[in-house]
Design an enzyme around this catalytic site. Structure first.
Site, PDB file in Angstrom:
ATOM      1  N   SER A  94      -9.589   2.177   2.883  1.00  0.00           N
ATOM      2  CA  SER A  94      -8.708   2.863   1.975  1.00  0.00           C
ATOM      3  C   SER A  94      -7.721   1.952   1.227  1.00  0.00           C
ATOM      4  CB  SER A  94      -7.917   3.927   2.737  1.00  0.00           C
ATOM      5  OG  SER A  94      -7.087   3.320   3.704  1.00  0.00           O
ATOM      6  N   SER A 136      -9.738  -0.128   7.149  1.00  0.00           N
ATOM      7  CA  SER A 136      -9.179  -0.078   5.793  1.00  0.00           C
ATOM      8  C   SER A 136      -8.512  -1.344   5.284  1.00  0.00           C
ATOM      9  CB  SER A 136      -8.184   1.074   5.690  1.00  0.00           C
ATOM     10  OG  SER A 136      -8.884   2.277   5.494  1.00  0.00           O
ATOM     11  N   LYS A 165       0.850  -1.195   0.000  1.00  0.00           N
ATOM     12  CA  LYS A 165       0.000   0.000   0.000  1.00  0.00           C
ATOM     13  C   LYS A 165       0.879   1.236   0.000  1.00  0.00           C
ATOM     14  CE  LYS A 165      -3.811   2.121   2.614  1.00  0.00           C
ATOM     15  NZ  LYS A 165      -4.652   2.034   3.822  1.00  0.00           N
TER      16      LYS A 165
HETATM   17  N1  GLN Z   1     -13.045   4.784   6.393  1.00  0.00           N
HETATM   18  C1  GLN Z   1     -12.312   5.177   7.545  1.00  0.00           C
HETATM   19  C2  GLN Z   1     -11.801   6.600   7.377  1.00  0.00           C
HETATM   20  O1  GLN Z   1     -12.046   7.148   6.368  1.00  0.00           O
HETATM   21  C3  GLN Z   1     -11.173   4.229   7.823  1.00  0.00           C
HETATM   22  C4  GLN Z   1      -9.972   4.467   6.986  1.00  0.00           C
HETATM   23  C5  GLN Z   1      -8.803   3.650   7.420  1.00  0.00           C
HETATM   24  O2  GLN Z   1      -8.935   2.658   8.125  1.00  0.00           O
HETATM   25  N2  GLN Z   1      -7.621   4.086   7.019  1.00  0.00           N
HETATM   26  O3  GLN Z   1     -11.192   7.161   8.229  1.00  0.00           O
END
Ligand code: GLN
Length: 504
Positions: free
Chosen positions: A161, A185, A79
């Site tokens: 994400s 994410s 990632k």
């Molecule tokens: N959807 C959540 C956010 O936007 C989690 C994102 C994540 O785990 N990086 O913060």
């Protein structure tokens, strides 16, 4: 032979490399070819063919000399929020468009070539994977480099994400990838793309070199097709990093593949999960969860019963409060973490400006996308004088209560299970006008994040439109081995994790 290499999982690749059935160079070439052929998925944001092949050649040479590091020669991808020496690391942001890290994140080094402090497991880096900007998002729609697409339906999001990671693994471009999980994410994109992913206990993996979003929540973890493959990667990722991440736990690495095939102590081979109590949080099965998701999750739970587990109803009464608590704490920490991008030391700097303040303003306005700007504004607001007590402090109190709810629930069970997300993957753009809709859809992943507990997504079937559904398993503190064992036993008797998207 090389045609079929992409169908093999990590464990099979390790076996094939050991047996010299194929070389790491052959494997790397075959996968790079696939990655190019599937560029329209938007999964990768950086490739470096020469660098990948050089690593593969080095791995083959090490093997010829008798080296047998656990992942020697296995190609994986990272990632783009994990810094990777010699490669671009952009975190999906214009702010870091030209950034190249002079060092590896600890988890990158430990999976790959190692560094001064850690031995490497020998994996080859195939590239960097698309994600929401600074990992803020749930659909990979907030990447400065465009969306990644869901291999099951390219008009839909892969989740986020870590959307590029999930899409790449599901499309068989790479056998495994790293992801990071702050509020879901790893788990949610794994669910949306029909793969397996685990977010470890907070602190189990070093955060050194993980581009910070919300430091009290951020955690890296593996995404792969199966629980066994996740166990292989996770074993290489965990462990202390005292000089570089003070929050990394002082616990030795573990071998999570050990005992995966064995029944629980006292259980029989036909009912290997006998004695395991799985708690179903009542709040995870309410009207907010779509019927197709509920049906797949319930069917998966019946399979766990067949394996000998017992299902007990439990309660996590503060589940709904996880959303406001998280969407105060995470932006608060983000506003502080992202203040370092000021156009001075590194990152984007505006070409024209009047004075110092104007340079900050223009650099940050040009470098950050709209979702990141929104989070910085929210975070700055909730931390400001006069609002701090009402918002930030209150959110921290709720966070503590959520953690206590888990302690109470784990008095009645060994694992918790429920959906990962309330629906299957949505069409790209569907939430553009309503950011809060995406925040609300994080409801089932946020509680474990706030409590620092390990959570996992396991392919559990398909919902509307033939789109994958994930079963979430949540473990007690440091319960990774228990999660992976239960998931592996489920995957021995189901084949959801082996299904490939149409045309793949
Ligand atoms: N959807 C959540 C956010 O936007 C989690 C994102 C994540 O785990 N990086 O913060």
């Amino acid at each position: 032979m090389s045609q079929a290499l992409h169908t093999l999982g990590v464990a099979e690749l390790v076996a094939g490399l050991r047996a010299r059935t194929f070389s790491s160079v052959e494997l790397t070439q075959a996968l790079l070819q696939r990655i190019r052929a599937h560029a329209q998925l938007g999964a990768f944001v950086a490739l470096d063919v020469q660098a990948s092949l050089a690593q593969a050649r080095a791995a083959d040479e090490r093997r010829a000399r008798g080296d047998d590091a656990p992942l020697l020669g296995v190609p994986i991808a990272h990632k783009d929020v994990l810094v990777t020496r010699g490669w671009p690391t952009t975190a999906g942001s214009r702010m870091l468009a030209r950034y190249r890290s002079p060092f590896d994140a600890t988890v990158v080094a430990r999976l790959g070539q190692g560094d001064d402090e850690h031995a490497g497991a020998g994996a080859v880096t195939l590239g960097k994977l698309n994600c929401d900007e600074f990992a803020m998002g749930s659909g990979n729609e907030h990447s400065a480099w465009g969306p990644a697409r869901n291999p099951w339906d390219p008009a839909r999001v892969p989740g986020g994400s870590s959307g590029g990671s999930a899409a790449a693994v599901a499309a068989r471009l790479v056998p495994a990838a790293t992801g990071t999980d702050t509020g879901g994410s790893i788990r949610q994109p794994a669910a949306f793309c029909g793969i397996t992913g685990i977010k470890p206990t907070y602190g189990r993996c070093s955060r050194y070199g993980l581009v910070a979003y919300a430091s009290s929540l951020d955690q890296a973890g593996p995404m792969a097709r199966s629980a066994r493959d996740c166990a292989l990667l996770l074993s290489a990722m965990v462990g202390p990093d005292p000089d570089r991440d003070a929050t990394s736990l002082d616990l030795p690495p573990d071998d999570y593949t050990r005992g995966l095939d064995e029944p629980l102590p006292g259980a029989s081979a036909t009912r290997p999960l006998q004695g395991l109590r799985i708690g179903l949080p009542r709040e995870f099965f309410g009207a907010g969860c779509a019927p197709d998701v509920q049906a797949a999750v319930r069917a998966a739970l019946t399979e766990f019963e067949r394996l000998g587990a017992t299902l007990v109803e439990v309660s996590l009464p503060r589940t709904e409060l996880a959303i406001p608590a998280y969407y105060i704490i995470a932006p608060a920490e983000a506003s502080s973490n992202l203040s370092r991008y000021d156009g001075v030391r590194y990152g984007h700097r505006a070409a024209q400006y009047d004075d110092l303040l104007d340079m900050y303003r223009r650099s940050r306005s040009e470098g950050f996308g709209p979702e990141v700007q929104r989070r910085i504004l929210i975070g700055t607001y909730v931390l400001s004088h006069g609002y701090y007590d009402a918002y930030y402090l209150k959110a921290q109190q709720i966070r503590r209560m959520i953690a206590q709810d888990f302690v109470a629930a784990f008095e009645q069970c060994d694992l918790l299970a429920g959906p990962v997300a309330p629906s299957v993957a949505w069409p790209i753009g569907a939430q553009d006008d309503d950011p809060v809709a995406a925040y609300l859809a994080d409801i089932y992943t946020l509680p474990a994040s706030l409590a620092g507990l390990p959570g996992m997504s396991v392919p559990a079937g398909f919902g509307d439109g033939g789109l994958p559904v994930g079963l979430q398993l949540i473990g007690p503190y440091l319960g990774e081995a228990r999660l992976l064992h239960a998931a592996h036993q489920f995957q021995r008797v189901t084949d959801w994790h082996l299904r490939a998207p149409p045309g793949v």
